[in-house]
Scaffold this motif. Structure first.
Motif, PDB file in Angstrom:
ATOM      1  N   UNK A   7       0.514  -0.940   0.065  1.00  0.00           N
ATOM      2  CA  UNK A   7      -0.154  -0.334  -0.231  1.00  0.00           C
ATOM      3  C   UNK A   7       0.719   0.990   0.354  1.00  0.00           C
ATOM      4  N   UNK A   8       2.041   1.390   0.738  1.00  0.00           N
ATOM      5  CA  UNK A   8       2.700   2.517   0.998  1.00  0.00           C
ATOM      6  C   UNK A   8       3.703   2.597  -0.316  1.00  0.00           C
ATOM      7  N   UNK A   9       4.002   1.536  -0.683  1.00  0.00           N
ATOM      8  CA  UNK A   9       4.285   2.130  -2.255  1.00  0.00           C
ATOM      9  C   UNK A   9       3.529   2.339  -3.460  1.00  0.00           C
ATOM     10  N   UNK A  21      -2.341  13.382  -2.939  1.00  0.00           N
ATOM     11  CA  UNK A  21      -2.345  11.955  -1.497  1.00  0.00           C
ATOM     12  C   UNK A  21      -2.780  11.545  -1.175  1.00  0.00           C
ATOM     13  N   UNK A  22      -3.615  13.065   0.072  1.00  0.00           N
ATOM     14  CA  UNK A  22      -3.840  12.477   1.547  1.00  0.00           C
ATOM     15  C   UNK A  22      -5.426  11.034   0.867  1.00  0.00           C
ATOM     16  N   UNK A  23      -5.783  12.410  -0.121  1.00  0.00           N
ATOM     17  CA  UNK A  23      -7.043  11.557  -0.616  1.00  0.00           C
ATOM     18  C   UNK A  23      -7.164  10.309  -0.992  1.00  0.00           C
ATOM     19  N   UNK A  24      -5.868  10.304  -1.699  1.00  0.00           N
ATOM     20  CA  UNK A  24      -5.643   8.692  -2.025  1.00  0.00           C
ATOM     21  C   UNK A  24      -5.597   7.620  -1.006  1.00  0.00           C
ATOM     22  N   UNK A  25      -4.932   8.411  -0.027  1.00  0.00           N
ATOM     23  CA  UNK A  25      -4.815   7.387   0.935  1.00  0.00           C
ATOM     24  C   UNK A  25      -5.487   7.470   1.940  1.00  0.00           C
ATOM     25  N   UNK A  68      -9.114   6.899   0.343  1.00  0.00           N
ATOM     26  CA  UNK A  68      -9.462   5.590  -0.059  1.00  0.00           C
ATOM     27  C   UNK A  68      -8.731   4.954   0.319  1.00  0.00           C
ATOM     28  N   UNK A  69      -7.146   4.142   0.527  1.00  0.00           N
ATOM     29  CA  UNK A  69      -6.996   3.271   0.406  1.00  0.00           C
ATOM     30  C   UNK A  69      -6.942   2.024   1.277  1.00  0.00           C
TER      31      UNK A  69
END
Length: 148
Positions: free
Chosen positions: A22-24, A138-142, A144-145
């Motif tokens: 997930x981090x990658x 990036x915050x939005x992607x994180x 959602x993930x």
């Protein structure tokens, strides 16, 4: 350079692998977002941009649209490659972002001798504003993930 830290109380191997994946994935998405935001900020023009404004891309020369990104562990390094063949290639992206003094070597047309000149370059930031926009994404992607 952007770094992501993660912590979890469950240390099982499968959880740790999924956290690392997930981090990658998040860092790779950040590098892509940073590149697209930086390219969106640059404008094409035959004239030099004003100090404080993003640099203009000239159609007749190599430009700053060639990006490179490297993901090492929990860090991503991304930015423009610069101008191949220029005497100030390694320093050019940083000089455009922050401004400063550069030493430029060129050949004289009349004598053919190499002339060394000092140039003062005004700041024309574009990676900083692009990084701010990419961090918001990036915050939005994180978020959602994590909800998955």
């Amino acid at each position: 350079m952007f770094r992501v830290r993660s912590s979890t109380r469950d240390n099982t191997a499968s959880v740790m692998r999924s956290v690392e994946k997930f981090k990658h994935d998040i860092l790779a998405q950040f590098a892509q977002d940073l590149e697209s935001e930086a390219k969106a900020i640059l404008t094409e023009s035959d004239f030099a941009s004003s100090p404080g404004q993003p640099p203009n891309i000239h159609s007749s020369e190599p430009n700053l649209e060639t990006f490179d990104s490297i993901i090492e562990g929990d860090t991503v390094k991304a930015g423009p490659v610069g101008f191949p063949g220029s005497s100030i290639t390694p320093a050019l992206p940083g000089l455009l972002e922050r401004g400063g003094v550069a030493t430029v070597r060129r050949r004289s047309r009349q004598t053919g001798r190499v002339i060394t000149q000092t140039r003062h370059i005004a700041a024309r930031p574009y990676m900083g504003p692009a990084a701010e926009r990419a961090i918001r994404k990036l915050h939005a992607h994180a978020r959602r993930g994590i909800k998955r």
